[in-house]
Every structure is written in structure tokens, then in C-alpha cells.
Design a protein around this motif. Structure first.
Motif, PDB file in Angstrom:
ATOM      1  N   ARG A  55     -62.922  28.400 -34.530  1.00  0.00           N
ATOM      2  CA  ARG A  55     -63.019  27.241 -35.421  1.00  0.00           C
ATOM      3  C   ARG A  55     -61.730  26.424 -35.356  1.00  0.00           C
ATOM      4  O   ARG A  55     -60.645  26.958 -35.559  1.00  0.00           O
ATOM      5  N   VAL A  56     -61.858  25.128 -35.070  1.00  0.00           N
ATOM      6  CA  VAL A  56     -60.695  24.235 -35.021  1.00  0.00           C
ATOM      7  C   VAL A  56     -60.200  24.022 -36.445  1.00  0.00           C
ATOM      8  O   VAL A  56     -60.946  23.592 -37.319  1.00  0.00           O
ATOM      9  N   GLY A  57     -58.906  24.313 -36.650  1.00  0.00           N
ATOM     10  CA  GLY A  57     -58.314  24.166 -37.974  1.00  0.00           C
ATOM     11  C   GLY A  57     -57.337  23.016 -38.075  1.00  0.00           C
ATOM     12  O   GLY A  57     -56.884  22.671 -39.159  1.00  0.00           O
ATOM     13  N   GLY A  58     -57.004  22.425 -36.934  1.00  0.00           N
ATOM     14  CA  GLY A  58     -56.067  21.307 -36.951  1.00  0.00           C
ATOM     15  C   GLY A  58     -55.756  20.844 -35.544  1.00  0.00           C
ATOM     16  O   GLY A  58     -56.182  21.439 -34.558  1.00  0.00           O
ATOM     17  N   TYR A  59     -54.989  19.757 -35.478  1.00  0.00           N
ATOM     18  CA  TYR A  59     -54.616  19.190 -34.180  1.00  0.00           C
ATOM     19  C   TYR A  59     -53.266  18.504 -34.291  1.00  0.00           C
ATOM     20  O   TYR A  59     -52.772  18.216 -35.381  1.00  0.00           O
ATOM     21  N   ILE A  60     -52.699  18.220 -33.123  1.00  0.00           N
ATOM     22  CA  ILE A  60     -51.482  17.420 -33.028  1.00  0.00           C
ATOM     23  C   ILE A  60     -51.677  16.430 -31.885  1.00  0.00           C
ATOM     24  O   ILE A  60     -52.133  16.796 -30.804  1.00  0.00           O
ATOM     25  N   SER A  61     -51.376  15.164 -32.139  1.00  0.00           N
ATOM     26  CA  SER A  61     -51.560  14.079 -31.176  1.00  0.00           C
ATOM     27  C   SER A  61     -50.193  13.654 -30.642  1.00  0.00           C
ATOM     28  O   SER A  61     -49.315  13.295 -31.424  1.00  0.00           O
ATOM     29  N   VAL A  62     -50.038  13.688 -29.330  1.00  0.00           N
ATOM     30  CA  VAL A  62     -48.725  13.476 -28.709  1.00  0.00           C
ATOM     31  C   VAL A  62     -48.816  12.456 -27.573  1.00  0.00           C
ATOM     32  O   VAL A  62     -49.781  12.446 -26.812  1.00  0.00           O
ATOM     33  N   TRP A  63     -47.786  11.624 -27.497  1.00  0.00           N
ATOM     34  CA  TRP A  63     -47.630  10.671 -26.397  1.00  0.00           C
ATOM     35  C   TRP A  63     -46.310  10.955 -25.705  1.00  0.00           C
ATOM     36  O   TRP A  63     -45.286  11.123 -26.373  1.00  0.00           O
ATOM     37  N   GLN A  64     -46.332  11.011 -24.389  1.00  0.00           N
ATOM     38  CA  GLN A  64     -45.114  11.277 -23.626  1.00  0.00           C
ATOM     39  C   GLN A  64     -44.434   9.969 -23.266  1.00  0.00           C
ATOM     40  O   GLN A  64     -45.048   9.079 -22.698  1.00  0.00           O
ATOM     41  N   ARG A  65     -43.160   9.893 -23.625  1.00  0.00           N
ATOM     42  CA  ARG A  65     -42.333   8.736 -23.287  1.00  0.00           C
ATOM     43  C   ARG A  65     -41.063   9.261 -22.628  1.00  0.00           C
ATOM     44  O   ARG A  65     -40.670  10.401 -22.860  1.00  0.00           O
ATOM     45  N   PRO A  66     -40.383   8.445 -21.839  1.00  0.00           N
ATOM     46  CA  PRO A  66     -39.147   8.908 -21.202  1.00  0.00           C
ATOM     47  C   PRO A  66     -38.131   9.375 -22.256  1.00  0.00           C
ATOM     48  O   PRO A  66     -37.820   8.651 -23.192  1.00  0.00           O
ATOM     49  N   GLY A  67     -37.685  10.604 -22.128  1.00  0.00           N
ATOM     50  CA  GLY A  67     -36.668  11.151 -23.015  1.00  0.00           C
ATOM     51  C   GLY A  67     -37.177  11.725 -24.311  1.00  0.00           C
ATOM     52  O   GLY A  67     -36.508  12.532 -24.940  1.00  0.00           O
ATOM     53  N   ALA A  68     -38.376  11.316 -24.748  1.00  0.00           N
ATOM     54  CA  ALA A  68     -38.887  11.810 -26.028  1.00  0.00           C
ATOM     55  C   ALA A  68     -40.414  11.865 -26.001  1.00  0.00           C
ATOM     56  O   ALA A  68     -41.061  11.047 -25.360  1.00  0.00           O
ATOM     57  N   TRP A  69     -40.948  12.824 -26.697  1.00  0.00           N
ATOM     58  CA  TRP A  69     -42.389  12.892 -26.916  1.00  0.00           C
ATOM     59  C   TRP A  69     -42.647  12.423 -28.332  1.00  0.00           C
ATOM     60  O   TRP A  69     -41.948  12.822 -29.261  1.00  0.00           O
ATOM     61  N   LEU A  70     -43.660  11.572 -28.522  1.00  0.00           N
ATOM     62  CA  LEU A  70     -43.980  11.003 -29.825  1.00  0.00           C
ATOM     63  C   LEU A  70     -45.213  11.692 -30.410  1.00  0.00           C
ATOM     64  O   LEU A  70     -46.268  11.715 -29.776  1.00  0.00           O
ATOM     65  N   ILE A  71     -45.066  12.216 -31.600  1.00  0.00           N
ATOM     66  CA  ILE A  71     -46.188  12.789 -32.332  1.00  0.00           C
ATOM     67  C   ILE A  71     -46.637  11.721 -33.314  1.00  0.00           C
ATOM     68  O   ILE A  71     -45.951  11.452 -34.296  1.00  0.00           O
ATOM     69  N   ASP A  72     -47.756  11.071 -33.005  1.00  0.00           N
ATOM     70  CA  ASP A  72     -48.184   9.980 -33.874  1.00  0.00           C
ATOM     71  C   ASP A  72     -48.959  10.472 -35.088  1.00  0.00           C
ATOM     72  O   ASP A  72     -48.935   9.831 -36.129  1.00  0.00           O
ATOM     73  N   HIS A  73     -49.625  11.606 -34.983  1.00  0.00           N
ATOM     74  CA  HIS A  73     -50.251  12.201 -36.161  1.00  0.00           C
ATOM     75  C   HIS A  73     -50.644  13.638 -35.902  1.00  0.00           C
ATOM     76  O   HIS A  73     -50.798  14.077 -34.761  1.00  0.00           O
ATOM     77  N   MET A  74     -50.759  14.356 -36.991  1.00  0.00           N
ATOM     78  CA  MET A  74     -51.144  15.753 -36.968  1.00  0.00           C
ATOM     79  C   MET A  74     -51.972  15.972 -38.229  1.00  0.00           C
ATOM     80  O   MET A  74     -51.645  15.438 -39.289  1.00  0.00           O
ATOM     81  N   ALA A  75     -53.040  16.728 -38.126  1.00  0.00           N
ATOM     82  CA  ALA A  75     -53.870  16.990 -39.301  1.00  0.00           C
ATOM     83  C   ALA A  75     -54.334  18.432 -39.299  1.00  0.00           C
ATOM     84  O   ALA A  75     -54.573  19.022 -38.237  1.00  0.00           O
ATOM     85  N   LEU A  76     -54.439  18.981 -40.501  1.00  0.00           N
ATOM     86  CA  LEU A  76     -54.938  20.330 -40.702  1.00  0.00           C
ATOM     87  C   LEU A  76     -56.155  20.253 -41.610  1.00  0.00           C
ATOM     88  O   LEU A  76     -56.267  19.349 -42.436  1.00  0.00           O
ATOM     89  N   ASP A  77     -57.043  21.224 -41.478  1.00  0.00           N
ATOM     90  CA  ASP A  77     -58.207  21.306 -42.352  1.00  0.00           C
ATOM     91  C   ASP A  77     -57.714  21.467 -43.786  1.00  0.00           C
ATOM     92  O   ASP A  77     -56.985  22.410 -44.097  1.00  0.00           O
ATOM     93  N   ALA A  78     -58.076  20.553 -44.660  1.00  0.00           N
ATOM     94  CA  ALA A  78     -57.606  20.571 -46.047  1.00  0.00           C
ATOM     95  C   ALA A  78     -58.367  21.575 -46.914  1.00  0.00           C
ATOM     96  O   ALA A  78     -57.992  21.797 -48.057  1.00  0.00           O
ATOM     97  N   HIS A  79     -59.396  22.194 -46.371  1.00  0.00           N
ATOM     98  CA  HIS A  79     -60.243  23.079 -47.175  1.00  0.00           C
ATOM     99  C   HIS A  79     -60.109  24.551 -46.814  1.00  0.00           C
ATOM    100  O   HIS A  79     -60.605  25.409 -47.549  1.00  0.00           O
TER     101      HIS A  79
END
Length: 143
Positions: A55-79
Motif C-alpha cells: 500500500r502506497v503511504g506517501g511520495y516525494i517529488s524531485v527535480w534534478q538541477r545542477p548542484g542541487a535536487w529540488l523537492i517540490d512536494h511530498m505527501a503522506l497518507d493523512a489517515h
């Protein structure tokens, strides 16, 4: 707990988690904008999911940029409580970013969400001066 790249079959659950997260965030800050999310087929980023017992309980959304990775959002099951899921997702991304040669992770964190702010600070993240979307700020975690 298993952390893996999101599959096309995960998209309905990912969208549900995102929609639920945005509804909760908008209750405390109307400046935050909901937007269409590119879940699959990213060229310079990815979405990782955390699952327990299939069962998927959450995720993390990532974009790769030179020198840094950007996490634009992350969500967990609130229930349902998935112990260690948020740290597990960040740890996976942190390890991958380090192995790719990135110098830092930047997480887009809602300004009026003290629990999320505290989570990132506990990991050692500090506020960044990078311009962020309305209602959010970038927190930087050195690798």
C-alpha cells in the motif's frame, strides 16, 4: 517499508495524496497554489513512493538541477500512520543526490506549516534565500 520509483499504476493514489495535501494546506494559507503535477515521464526528475504491505503511504517529488535536487512536494497518507516513511523518502533521495554529485537538497516547505518546518529543521535544513512560490520557502539541506 519499501521505497521505489513511482509506476503509472500509482498515479491515481499519488493524485489523491496530492489533492488531500493541498486541501489541508489551503485551509491555513490561501496563497499556496495547487497545480497540475507531472507524475510520470519526467526527463530531469522523478517521484518516489513509500509502500508498506503493498500500500502506497506517501511520495516525494524531485527535480534534478545542477548542484542541487529540488523537492517540490511530498505527501503522506493523512489517515494511516506509516512510521518512518517521511524520513525514509528523504533518505532515499538524499543518497541518490549525493551519489549523483549534487551539493544540496532544496525542499519547498509551506511557511505556515510548523510540523513540516520542524521536520526539515530536524534533518539539518536551513532557510535558503532562493525565491519560492507564494506561501512557501526553500529549505536547504547540505549533502
Amino acid at each position: 517499508m519499501r521505497i521505489r520509483l513511482a509506476l503509472e499504476a500509482d498515479v491515481p493514489m499519488l493524485q489523491h495524496l496530492y489533492t488531500e495535501r493541498m486541501a489541508l494546506l489551503l485551509q491555513s494559507d490561501r496563497r499556496i497554489a495547487s497545480e497540475a503535477v507531472e507524475w510520470a515521464g519526467r526527463r530531469s526528475g522523478a517521484v518516489w513512493v513509500g509502500e508498506m504491505d503493498g500500500r502506497v503511504g506517501g511520495y516525494i517529488s524531485v527535480w534534478q538541477r545542477p548542484g542541487a535536487w529540488l523537492i517540490d512536494h511530498m505527501a503522506l497518507d493523512a489517515h494511516t500512520y506509516f512510521p518512518g516513511l517521511a524520513r525514509g523518502l528523504v533518505s532515499e533521495v538524499r543518497n541518490l543526490a549525493q551519489n549523483s554529485g549534487a551539493e544540496s537538497l532544496l525542499a519547498c516547505v509551506p511557511q505556515r506549516h510548523p510540523v513540516e518546518q520542524a521536520f526539515w529543521r530536524a534533518l539539518g535544513a536551513k532557510l535558503s534565500d532562493r525565491e519560492a512560490p507564494a506561501g512557501c520557502e526553500w529549505m536547504q539541506l547540505q549533502l
